[in-house]
Design a protein around this motif. Structure first.
Motif, PDB file in Angstrom:
ATOM      1  N   CYS A 149      46.299  53.423  36.877  1.00 14.23           N
ATOM      2  CA  CYS A 149      45.462  52.240  36.703  1.00 14.23           C
ATOM      3  C   CYS A 149      44.416  52.187  37.824  1.00 14.23           C
ATOM      4  N   PRO A 150      43.165  52.553  37.541  1.00 12.25           N
ATOM      5  CA  PRO A 150      42.139  52.558  38.585  1.00 12.25           C
ATOM      6  C   PRO A 150      41.925  51.205  39.263  1.00 12.25           C
ATOM      7  N   SER A 151      42.161  50.119  38.562  1.00  7.69           N
ATOM      8  CA  SER A 151      41.922  48.780  39.119  1.00  7.69           C
ATOM      9  C   SER A 151      43.212  48.051  39.484  1.00  7.69           C
ATOM     10  N   ALA A 152      44.258  48.807  39.771  1.00  5.40           N
ATOM     11  CA  ALA A 152      45.563  48.214  40.065  1.00  5.40           C
ATOM     12  C   ALA A 152      45.493  47.171  41.173  1.00  5.40           C
ATOM     13  N   THR A 153      44.780  47.453  42.235  1.00  9.48           N
ATOM     14  CA  THR A 153      44.713  46.530  43.368  1.00  9.48           C
ATOM     15  C   THR A 153      44.124  45.182  42.956  1.00  9.48           C
ATOM     16  N   ALA A 154      43.036  45.205  42.204  1.00 15.77           N
ATOM     17  CA  ALA A 154      42.396  43.953  41.760  1.00 15.77           C
ATOM     18  C   ALA A 154      43.324  43.168  40.839  1.00 15.77           C
ATOM     19  N   ILE A 155      44.028  43.868  39.975  1.00 15.32           N
ATOM     20  CA  ILE A 155      44.924  43.194  39.030  1.00 15.32           C
ATOM     21  C   ILE A 155      46.139  42.624  39.761  1.00 15.32           C
ATOM     22  N   GLU A 156      46.685  43.386  40.702  1.00 14.70           N
ATOM     23  CA  GLU A 156      47.815  42.885  41.489  1.00 14.70           C
ATOM     24  C   GLU A 156      47.404  41.653  42.303  1.00 14.70           C
ATOM     25  N   ARG A 157      46.214  41.685  42.849  1.00  9.84           N
ATOM     26  CA  ARG A 157      45.701  40.543  43.623  1.00  9.84           C
ATOM     27  C   ARG A 157      45.568  39.309  42.714  1.00  9.84           C
ATOM     28  N   ALA A 158      45.050  39.498  41.520  1.00  9.01           N
ATOM     29  CA  ALA A 158      44.887  38.387  40.568  1.00  9.01           C
ATOM     30  C   ALA A 158      46.248  37.818  40.166  1.00  9.01           C
ATOM     31  N   ALA A 159      47.223  38.694  39.945  1.00 10.07           N
ATOM     32  CA  ALA A 159      48.567  38.243  39.560  1.00 10.07           C
ATOM     33  C   ALA A 159      49.235  37.487  40.704  1.00 10.07           C
ATOM     34  N   THR A 160      49.051  37.950  41.920  1.00 11.52           N
ATOM     35  CA  THR A 160      49.614  37.267  43.088  1.00 11.52           C
ATOM     36  C   THR A 160      49.023  35.867  43.212  1.00 11.52           C
ATOM     37  N   GLN A 161      47.723  35.772  43.001  1.00 11.01           N
ATOM     38  CA  GLN A 161      47.047  34.477  43.056  1.00 11.01           C
ATOM     39  C   GLN A 161      47.604  33.527  41.986  1.00 11.01           C
ATOM     40  N   ALA A 162      47.811  34.030  40.787  1.00 16.71           N
ATOM     41  CA  ALA A 162      48.368  33.201  39.705  1.00 16.71           C
ATOM     42  C   ALA A 162      49.777  32.746  40.051  1.00 16.71           C
ATOM     43  N   ARG A 163      50.580  33.655  40.593  1.00 14.81           N
ATOM     44  CA  ARG A 163      51.966  33.316  40.958  1.00 14.81           C
ATOM     45  C   ARG A 163      51.982  32.246  42.056  1.00 14.81           C
ATOM     46  N   GLU A 164      51.140  32.432  43.078  1.00 12.83           N
ATOM     47  CA  GLU A 164      51.087  31.463  44.177  1.00 12.83           C
ATOM     48  C   GLU A 164      50.607  30.093  43.719  1.00 12.83           C
ATOM     49  N   GLN A 165      49.700  30.083  42.753  1.00 13.88           N
ATOM     50  CA  GLN A 165      49.147  28.808  42.264  1.00 13.88           C
ATOM     51  C   GLN A 165      49.882  28.296  41.023  1.00 13.88           C
TER      52      GLN A 165
END
Length: 186
Positions: A149-165
């Protein structure tokens, strides 16, 4: 006075050139037409030659949707919760695809065991669909699909943000991840 006019003309030309080059779409015209949104992480597309195939989103897994009448009528709390989020993910994906003119660009990274092409999916303006779905808590990072997944970092960051919020499924204490849900159904 002539010098000022020449400088203004020169400045206008530079601004015009910068405007033109700055407005070029980063990803170009979307190459695939979306025929159907199957669920929150799967679409059916057709290319310019008329070849049609199914695309499974790289990096993420979305909640399941009911496929049969039995599933649709299930009163199981786990089923009802899973399908509620699955239908929300499907509807949000449909809306995103429509906003992109029903066209997408793909970065195909793999094939899954069902023969579907695993791919990053972008709208014509460059919006990474998986990132939006993860940020809204309607898709979860799926570790088995991260390797290519070339954009894994961006997607993981987005998922972390959703989980935190506590957005989407992250605000539902009863939600069962799609992979655990499928495993329990076997």
């Amino acid at each position: 006075m002539q010098l000022i006019q020449k400088l203004l003309a020169y400045l206008f030309t530079i601004i015009f050139i910068l405007f033109l080059t700055g407005c070029q779409p980063r990803y170009g015209a979307a190459a695939y037409s979306v025929k159907r949104v199957s669920d929150g992480d799967t679409i059916r597309v057709v290319n310019a030659k008329g070849d049609e195939f199914t695309v499974r989103f790289a990096c993420v897994d979305a909640p399941e949707i009911p496929h049969s009448a039995k599933e649709r009528s299930s009163q199981s709390r786990i089923d009802v919760d899973q399908y509620k989020w699955g239908l929300q993910a499907q509807q949000r994906l449909q809306k995103l695809i429509q906003q992109g003119g029903d066209r997408v660009n793909l970065t195909i990274t793999d094939r899954d065991r069902y023969g579907r092409k695993v791919s990053e999916v972008r709208l014509g303006d460059g919006t990474l669909v998986q990132e939006v779905m993860a940020r809204e808590g309607l898709a979860l990072v799926y570790t088995p699909y991260l390797k290519n997944c070339p954009s894994a970092t961006a997607i993981e960051r987005a998922a972390t943000q959703a989980r935190e919020q506590r957005r989407g499924v992250w605000g539902d204490a009863q939600f069962v991840t799609p992979w655990k849900y499928r495993s329990a159904k076997k």
